[in-house]
Design a protein around this motif. Structure first.
Motif, PDB file in Angstrom:
ATOM      1  N   ASP B  93      48.846  15.139  14.716  1.00 29.55           N
ATOM      2  CA  ASP B  93      49.248  16.401  15.351  1.00 29.55           C
ATOM      3  C   ASP B  93      48.055  17.097  15.979  1.00 29.55           C
ATOM      4  OD1 ASP B  93      51.815  16.188  14.465  1.00 29.55           O
ATOM      5  OD2 ASP B  93      51.529  17.472  12.718  1.00 29.55           O
ATOM      6  N   TYR B  97      46.639  18.995  20.509  1.00 25.41           N
ATOM      7  CA  TYR B  97      47.435  19.955  19.738  1.00 25.41           C
ATOM      8  C   TYR B  97      48.531  20.630  20.544  1.00 25.41           C
ATOM      9  CZ  TYR B  97      43.248  22.281  21.446  1.00 25.41           C
ATOM     10  OH  TYR B  97      42.203  22.683  22.212  1.00 25.41           O
ATOM     11  N   SER B 100      52.134  17.576  19.832  1.00 25.83           N
ATOM     12  CA  SER B 100      52.087  16.880  18.541  1.00 25.83           C
ATOM     13  C   SER B 100      53.197  15.843  18.422  1.00 25.83           C
ATOM     14  CB  SER B 100      52.161  17.888  17.411  1.00 25.83           C
ATOM     15  OG  SER B 100      53.386  18.541  17.422  1.00 25.83           O
ATOM     16  N   MET B 180      52.086  22.181  15.095  1.00 27.32           N
ATOM     17  CA  MET B 180      51.741  21.057  14.217  1.00 27.32           C
ATOM     18  C   MET B 180      53.023  20.539  13.578  1.00 27.32           C
ATOM     19  SD  MET B 180      48.573  20.862  14.632  1.00 27.32           S
ATOM     20  CE  MET B 180      48.293  21.709  16.161  1.00 27.32           C
TER      21      MET B 180
END
Lengths: 211, 397
Positions: B93, B97, B100, B180
């Motif tokens: 992830d 970023y 992810s 995430m």
């Protein structure tokens, strides 16, 4: 004509600016501390430990199996196993964590600990306003700070909690049924033994008459 | 007398001539063509993260450019080699970023190839939906940032972020986190999408074309945008192919190479979509690639949301915890929004990968930055870098 594209673009900006007064889609922000967007049910940030009943010590579901500690990608969980055992929710004696710490300054909220826990003992919290002025002790959460009752879990994740509770109720039923079956088997065993003893007695009683 | 004349720099050349010696003339010439070394970054809004460029300038022209990176190095590959196969997913992830979901897919694809895991039908569809939503929000954000680099501070970026926010809300509703996500697993996805989520997604996909139209009306034909991007940062086709550039940057030069079409990983062979191709390989073409790909993503999303079947989302035979693939190696690659994202895994039969390697599109697309910037002005360097679409989390790993 030079500048036509810019003017057309500015029309779009004006449409968005004026539209923000009437169209909810064009004004999506809220004034945060006073107004809040509701969090979706699946939202997660940091883990907590679940306990049943009122006593966080006696009802703690964790049996100190160290699976989450080993699987945690950033290795932020620290567990010390107890030396004695306490009964778990089905009455089976289990170890419990003498110490269970999570370093939340290291935790990356990935939920792997929740996925691998076979005892439904660790779940993800939704609380996100967690600032502290103690950057070492305040970010090392101990068992006491992590333990939260099942009612809290039912409140923040109603659907998941209902599933878990149903599964655990089934386990309790199974354990009860197993215990009842074991008791019945034991009773049957006793009855059988008694029967055999009686038969023996009868046999013993008959023998002299035969002879 | 001579001293006074020398002070009067604006005076008559003929009068000054006798007072300048030969040495003075040489100094003047050197001063005019002096090479100035400027360090752009590492903390600079236009560098998209902690990235530094050592630029040598002749006046306003770039004569040399050295990208300096590594500030965000986190030892990603070695950490993954020391953890289990499952524990590497949340780390992917944090590569790119902003995307992810596609990072998860690249990694799970490699593990699935390695361990011979099959994925249920519904999970494949969910993966496509997530990947295309990710592509959309990445491209929208990139166009916003590119315009921000040109000086359109705020407006296009905020419009893009408004749409991106809606997509991130969908991600949060299904996976629990906005960025995430940690959502894909080898053998499927972690949890199923609820019918309400599907309904919301259909509604959102219905309004996304309106956003792209609006975005295009805002920017298409804008004279400043065209002046700043057309013919700037040209990447020759041969160089792009030789340097291994992939993704929208390669397609902007006119090379038809999209891994969704080449590899047909997942179930991409079931969808009808076109691959937009550029011609000039300049910043404008790269910008247009992103806008056109957003439209194609919407078309894939519509098809996937219409055809998605019911069923399980996780292969029940797959062991997530303590997976031990038999010894061997595998390379899984996908078309991430930035280019070819590949994961190379070697298994020695234990619980940890013996070797784990990431082929990051951002890093490889960044290597030709100097070739695109030579002879351009400093302001164009910023725009060219913005059009490469880098995320330092993936460049440095």
């Amino acid at each position: 004509m030079l500048g036509e594209g810019i003017v057309k673009g500015l029309f779009e900006t004006a449409r968005n600016f004026l539209g923000s007064y009437v169209d909810k889609d064009r004004l999506v922000t809220v004034q945060y501390p006073e107004e809040r967007h509701p969090l979706p049910e699946a939202a997660r940030n940091f883990p907590f430990l679940l306990y049943d009943g009122d006593d966080p010590e006696a009802g703690l579901r964790c049996v100190s199996c160290h699976i989450c500690e080993k699987e945690c990608p950033p290795r932020c969980i620290y567990i010390e196993k107890s030396t004695d055992k306490k009964p778990d929710f089905v009455g089976k004696p289990q170890f419990y964590p003498a110490r269970f710490d999570i370093d939340v300054s290291v935790c990356m909220s990935c939920q792997i600990c929740v996925e691998v826990c076979p005892f439904d003992a660790i779940r993800m919290d939704k609380e996100f306003e967690l600032s502290t002025d103690d950057r070492f002790g305040g970010l090392m959460w101990t068992k006491k700070e992590l333990s939260k009752p099942n009612e809290y879990y039912q409140k923040i994740h109603p659907v998941e909690a209902a599933e878990t509770d149903a599964r655990r109720a089934e386990d309790v039923e199974k354990a009860k049924a197993k215990a009842a079956a074991a008791a019945a088997a034991k009773a049957a065993e006793v009855a059988k033994a008694a029967e055999a003893a009686r038969a023996d007695d009868e046999g013993a009683g008959k023998e002299p008459s035969k002879g | 007398m001579s001293r006074d004349l020398m002070m009067d720099a604006t005076g008559n050349d003929e009068r000054l001539a006798p007072t300048y010696g030969a040495g003075q003339h040489r100094l003047k010439a050197e001063r005019e063509s002096q090479i100035l070394e400027v360090s752009i970054g590492p903390q600079h809004p236009s560098t998209h993260g902690v990235f530094r460029m050592d630029v040598k300038l002749d006046g306003e022209r770039v004569v040399q450019l050295k990208p300096v990176f590594g500030y965000l190095h986190r030892n990603h590959e070695k950490i993954a080699e020391n953890g289990s196969y499952l524990a590497a997913i949340p780390y992917t992830d944090r590569l790119d970023y902003l995307c992810s979901m596609t990072n998860n897919w690249g990694y799970t694809l490699a593990v699935e190839t390695l361990a011979g895991i099959t994925v249920p039908e519904r999970a494949e569809y969910i993966r496509v939906i997530m990947a295309e939503l990710t592509r959309f929000q990445n491209h929208a954000g990139l166009v916003g940032f590119l315009l921000q680099d040109m000086g359109a501070s705020g407006t296009p970026l905020m419009y893009a972020f408004r749409e991106r926010e809606k997509i991130l809300d969908l991600f949060e509703a299904v996976s629990g986190a906005r960025m995430m996500c940690n959502y894909l697993r080898f053998g499927g996805v972690r949890v199923d999408c609820t019918p309400e989520w599907m309904k919301e997604t259909r509604e959102l996909v219905g309004v996304l074309p309106r956003f792209v139209d609006e975005f295009e009306r805002l920017l298409r034909g804008n004279e400043i945008l065209m002046a700043r991007t057309q013919g700037v940062g040209v990447l020759p086709r041969e160089l792009a192919v030789n340097a291994g550039v992939t993704g929208p940057m390669l397609r902007a030069t006119g090379v038809n190479y999209d891994i969704r079409k080449v590899d047909r990983y997942g179930i991409y062979d079931r969808f009808k979509f076109r691959v937009p191709l550029g011609e000039h390989g300049d910043v404008y073409d790269r910008y247009m690639m992103r806008v056109l790909e957003m439209r194609e993503s919407i078309s894939i999303l519509e098809q996937a949301l219409k055809e998605i079947p019911e069923g399980p989302v996780q292969d029940p035979k797959t062991k997530l915890r303590g997976l031990r693939p038999k010894a061997g190696e595998a390379y899984g690659r996908i078309e991430s929004p930035k280019g070819e994202l590949g994961f190379y895994l070697i298994s020695d039969g234990t619980m940890n990968p013996y070797r784990y390697r990431v082929r990051s599109p951002c890093l490889i697309n960044l290597t030709i930055l100097e070739d695109m910037c030579l002879g351009q002005s400093v302001a164009d360097v910023v725009v060219t870098l913005g059009s490469v679409d880098i995320v330092m989390g993936e460049v440095d790993r």
